[in-house]
Design an enzyme around this catalytic site. Structure first.
Site, PDB file in Angstrom:
ATOM      1  N   CYS A  44     108.632  36.764 -68.215  1.00 10.69           N
ATOM      2  CA  CYS A  44     109.505  35.296 -68.668  1.00 10.69           C
ATOM      3  C   CYS A  44     110.757  35.588 -69.263  1.00 10.69           C
ATOM      4  CB  CYS A  44     108.556  34.793 -69.744  1.00 10.69           C
ATOM      5  SG  CYS A  44     109.100  33.100 -69.852  1.00 10.69           S
TER       6      CYS A  44
ATOM      7  N   CYS B  82     109.472  28.485 -66.599  1.00 14.81           N
ATOM      8  CA  CYS B  82     109.787  28.940 -67.746  1.00 14.81           C
ATOM      9  C   CYS B  82     110.243  27.925 -68.644  1.00 14.81           C
ATOM     10  CB  CYS B  82     110.991  29.953 -67.601  1.00 14.81           C
ATOM     11  SG  CYS B  82     111.310  30.885 -68.848  1.00 14.81           S
TER      12      CYS B  82
HETATM   13  C1  LIG Z   1     107.269  36.610 -75.221  1.00 14.74           C
HETATM   14  C2  LIG Z   1     106.640  36.438 -73.916  1.00 14.74           C
HETATM   15  C3  LIG Z   1     106.866  34.986 -73.420  1.00 14.74           C
HETATM   16  C4  LIG Z   1     106.301  34.375 -72.309  1.00 14.74           C
HETATM   17  N1  LIG Z   1     106.539  33.144 -71.945  1.00 14.74           N
HETATM   18  C5  LIG Z   1     105.966  32.762 -70.885  1.00 14.74           C
HETATM   19  C6  LIG Z   1     106.129  31.351 -70.517  1.00 14.74           C
HETATM   20  O1  LIG Z   1     106.599  30.438 -71.271  1.00 14.74           O
HETATM   21  N2  LIG Z   1     105.462  30.801 -69.575  1.00 14.74           N
HETATM   22  C7  LIG Z   1     104.717  31.888 -68.521  1.00 14.74           C
HETATM   23  O2  LIG Z   1     104.483  31.449 -67.649  1.00 14.74           O
HETATM   24  N3  LIG Z   1     104.637  32.996 -68.592  1.00 14.74           N
HETATM   25  C8  LIG Z   1     105.203  33.686 -69.932  1.00 14.74           C
HETATM   26  N4  LIG Z   1     105.109  35.005 -70.402  1.00 14.74           N
HETATM   27  C9  LIG Z   1     104.684  35.756 -69.237  1.00 14.74           C
HETATM   28  C10 LIG Z   1     102.926  35.815 -68.783  1.00 14.74           C
HETATM   29  O3  LIG Z   1     102.452  36.399 -70.451  1.00 14.74           O
HETATM   30  C11 LIG Z   1     103.070  36.987 -68.001  1.00 14.74           C
HETATM   31  O4  LIG Z   1     103.880  36.878 -66.818  1.00 14.74           O
HETATM   32  C12 LIG Z   1     101.462  37.226 -67.550  1.00 14.74           C
HETATM   33  O5  LIG Z   1     100.582  37.314 -68.854  1.00 14.74           O
HETATM   34  C13 LIG Z   1     101.392  38.010 -66.301  1.00 14.74           C
HETATM   35  O6  LIG Z   1      99.944  37.883 -66.241  1.00 14.74           O
HETATM   36  P1  LIG Z   1      99.214  39.729 -65.694  1.00 14.74           P
HETATM   37  O7  LIG Z   1      97.929  39.441 -65.528  1.00 14.74           O
HETATM   38  O8  LIG Z   1     100.084  40.018 -64.519  1.00 14.74           O
HETATM   39  O9  LIG Z   1      99.718  40.733 -66.589  1.00 14.74           O
HETATM   40  P2  LIG Z   1      98.962  40.478 -68.206  1.00 14.74           P
HETATM   41  O10 LIG Z   1      98.453  39.270 -68.627  1.00 14.74           O
HETATM   42  O11 LIG Z   1     100.045  41.263 -69.150  1.00 14.74           O
HETATM   43  O12 LIG Z   1      97.482  41.423 -68.295  1.00 14.74           O
HETATM   44  C14 LIG Z   1      97.698  42.659 -67.700  1.00 14.74           C
HETATM   45  C15 LIG Z   1      96.313  43.460 -67.877  1.00 14.74           C
HETATM   46  O13 LIG Z   1      96.306  44.813 -67.195  1.00 14.74           O
HETATM   47  C16 LIG Z   1      95.719  45.596 -68.215  1.00 14.74           C
HETATM   48  N5  LIG Z   1      96.143  46.894 -67.919  1.00 14.74           N
HETATM   49  C17 LIG Z   1      97.132  47.517 -68.014  1.00 14.74           C
HETATM   50  N6  LIG Z   1      97.244  48.806 -67.781  1.00 14.74           N
HETATM   51  C18 LIG Z   1      96.089  49.150 -67.075  1.00 14.74           C
HETATM   52  C19 LIG Z   1      95.397  50.156 -66.492  1.00 14.74           C
HETATM   53  N7  LIG Z   1      96.000  51.445 -66.565  1.00 14.74           N
HETATM   54  N8  LIG Z   1      94.004  49.898 -65.914  1.00 14.74           N
HETATM   55  C20 LIG Z   1      93.448  48.704 -66.146  1.00 14.74           C
HETATM   56  N9  LIG Z   1      94.111  47.519 -66.663  1.00 14.74           N
HETATM   57  C21 LIG Z   1      95.169  47.737 -67.213  1.00 14.74           C
HETATM   58  C22 LIG Z   1      96.333  45.178 -69.585  1.00 14.74           C
HETATM   59  O14 LIG Z   1      95.497  45.482 -70.587  1.00 14.74           O
HETATM   60  C23 LIG Z   1      96.191  43.609 -69.429  1.00 14.74           C
HETATM   61  O15 LIG Z   1      94.957  43.115 -69.647  1.00 14.74           O
HETATM   62  C24 LIG Z   1     105.569  35.464 -71.601  1.00 14.74           C
HETATM   63  C25 LIG Z   1     105.186  36.906 -71.598  1.00 14.74           C
HETATM   64  C26 LIG Z   1     106.046  37.307 -73.107  1.00 14.74           C
HETATM   65  C27 LIG Z   1     105.720  38.599 -73.516  1.00 14.74           C
END
Ligand SMILES: Cc1cc2nc3c(=O)[nH]c(=O)nc-3n(C[C@H](O)[C@H](O)[C@H](O)COP(=O)(O)OP(=O)(O)OC[C@H]3O[C@@H](n4cnc5c(N)ncnc54)[C@H](O)[C@@H]3O)c2cc1C
Length: 416
Positions: A166, A346
């Site tokens: 983000c 965002c």
């Molecule tokens: C401060 C902050 C503000 C944000 N604000 C916004 C917003 O306003 N709007 C918005 O849309 N998004 C926002 N986001 C971004 C959003 O949270 C992420 O883009 C989203 O969570 C991505 O999803 P993902 O599944 O790719 O990753 P994540 O949700 O991070 O999940 C990744 C998963 O993979 C797992 N994992 C990691 N390594 C391994 C491994 N080796 N083996 C198996 N599993 C593993 C982790 O445990 C986790 O459960 C924000 C994030 C933050 C930190």
């Protein structure tokens, strides 16, 4: 260790992994599927609300669910981390040494936060005035510090180089702090600065134009190409490398009472070091189909995908249906769809009760969902951010339900 097999193996049970699994489950009336998620985490966080937690407008407890409670029914949860990928053998190796083979793989382990990437950060985070909204362990300290600021205080907010989760989140924290001080009647007696390693305040010029004005309205001094490299917690000093411009190569040292840090982030090492990675370390998938360019039975979405969209849960919301439809095409026969347009969003909290809803697709084209001027902060966007989006996340997105209005790809910038 003995090998085990799943038809569809999802690496990462975060926003992307759970959404894909839930949507696949909903497609079961079409075809029976054997789905497994690998994730070592006990807890799942709605990270998009961390900015609000840092600003004291949302409870951390409300961002958390047990991972066990959000894994969709009849999806196998392998509670371990993937250590390596062997896509030529259609297998992954887990941290405990087990090999898991798959017919189809979905790669979504998110971004890796490199706390060690800034000297002193690991040592001082959570104390000595150093906070970060980028972890559930440190986000509440942001609000504690914000509340503790007194006249004469210096609050410094930083943004690491891309990629970060983000990209608007670091400046949101600064706006909330500034507004908090204003409400407390001491804003003009405090200094609020925002220093970003990037050359612009936001990657999409349409919204950047407005954000520059908003930062000026807050009287926040913005510095570009300033990369935080070191923290002296005891001395309360933040040290930046200037990476471009007149002062390129120089160091800038700032005193602070509150230092909000955006830690450096990257593709997870185990992905970066695998045959699935592109040159930047992220999964090398097609920008619109999200299918791996070499391994056709592999897809990636979310923060780990090597696509040029903004790394947001909003992007995941629009990517997951495309990945699921394409997996079903591979399984049942059908043409791969190139249907993801790069949507990301965002919601920029520019103050309490104020949100600029930045929605856009590849190429930085603005694509608002509501028929409101996307250049303006609207009160309704605050309600969307604080109330509607969390509900949408937990009750619809993670449950694989279709409840998402379309964004307007025909929007024309009136100022262009
Ligand atoms: C401060 C902050 C503000 C944000 N604000 C916004 C917003 O306003 N709007 C918005 O849309 N998004 C926002 N986001 C971004 C959003 O949270 C992420 O883009 C989203 O969570 C991505 O999803 P993902 O599944 O790719 O990753 P994540 O949700 O991070 O999940 C990744 C998963 O993979 C797992 N994992 C990691 N390594 C391994 C491994 N080796 N083996 C198996 N599993 C593993 C982790 O445990 C986790 O459960 C924000 C994030 C933050 C930190």
């Amino acid at each position: 260790m003995a090998a085990r097999h799943h038809q569809i193996l999802i690496v990462g049970g975060g926003a992307a992994g759970i959404t894909v699994a839930a949507r696949l489950r909903k497609a079961e009336h079409e075809i029976p599927l054997d789905i497994a998620i690998v994730d070592p985490a006990e807890a799942h966080y709605y990270q998009a609300a961390f900015t609000l937690v840092g600003g004291g407008a949302f409870e951390l407890a409300d961002t958390r669910r047990n991972e066990a409670d959000i894994i969709p029914p009849d999806v196998t949860w392998i509670k371990d981390a993937v250590a390596s990928f062997s896509p030529d053998a259609n297998s992954v190796t887990l941290a405990d040494g087990t090999t898991v083979t798959y017919t189809y793989l979905v790669v979504c382990p998110g971004l890796q936060i490199n706390w060690g990437g800034i000297k002193g950060l690991k040592e001082y985070i959570g104390r000595y005035g150093v906070c970060s909204n980028y972890s559930p362990n440190t986000v509440e300290y942001t609000f504690q510090l914000q509340k503790s600021l007194k006249p004469g205080a210096k609050a410094v907010f930083t943004q690491a180089p891309m990629p970060i989760k983000c990209p608007g989140a670091p400046q949101k924290a600064a706006y909330l702090a500034s507004d908090y001080l204003r409400k407390g009647g001491i804003r003009e007696h405090c200094e609020v600065r925002f220093l970003t390693a990037t050359p612009a305040i936001f990657g999409v010029p349409f919204y950047a134009k407005e954000l520059v004005k908003i930062a000026a309205r807050h009287n926040i001094e913005v510095s570009y190409n300033h990369n935080l490299v070191e923290i002296d917690g005891r001395g309360r000093k933040a040290i930046f490398d200037v990476t471009a411009g007149d002062k390129q190569g120089q160091k800038v040292v700032l005193d602070y009472d509150m230092l909000h840090v955006t830690p450096p982030q990257s593709a997870p090492d185990f992905l970066k070091n695998s045959p699935l990675a592109n040159a930047t370390g992220f999964a090398d998938v097609h920008a619109n189909s999200l299918q791996h360019v070499k391994y056709k039975n592999v897809f990636s979405l979310g923060d780990a995908a090597g696509t040029a969209n903004s790394k947001t849960a909003a992007a995941v919301r629009k990517q997951a249906p495309v990945v699921v439809r394409n997996l079903l095409h591979l399984i049942k026969g059908g043409a791969i769809e190139e249907a993801y347009d790069g949507y990301g969003a965002c919601p920029l909290t520019t103050g309490y009760g104020k949100v600029l809803m930045a929605e856009f697709i590849y190429g930085g084209k603005p694509t608002p969902t509501l028929p409101l001027d996307p250049r303006k902060e609207h009160l309704v966007n605050w309600w969307i951010k604080t109330t509607f989006l969390p509900r949408l996340y937990w009750d619809y997105m993670l449950k694989g339900k279709e409840a998402f209005p379309a964004h307007n790809t025909n929007y024309v910038d009136p100022g262009a």
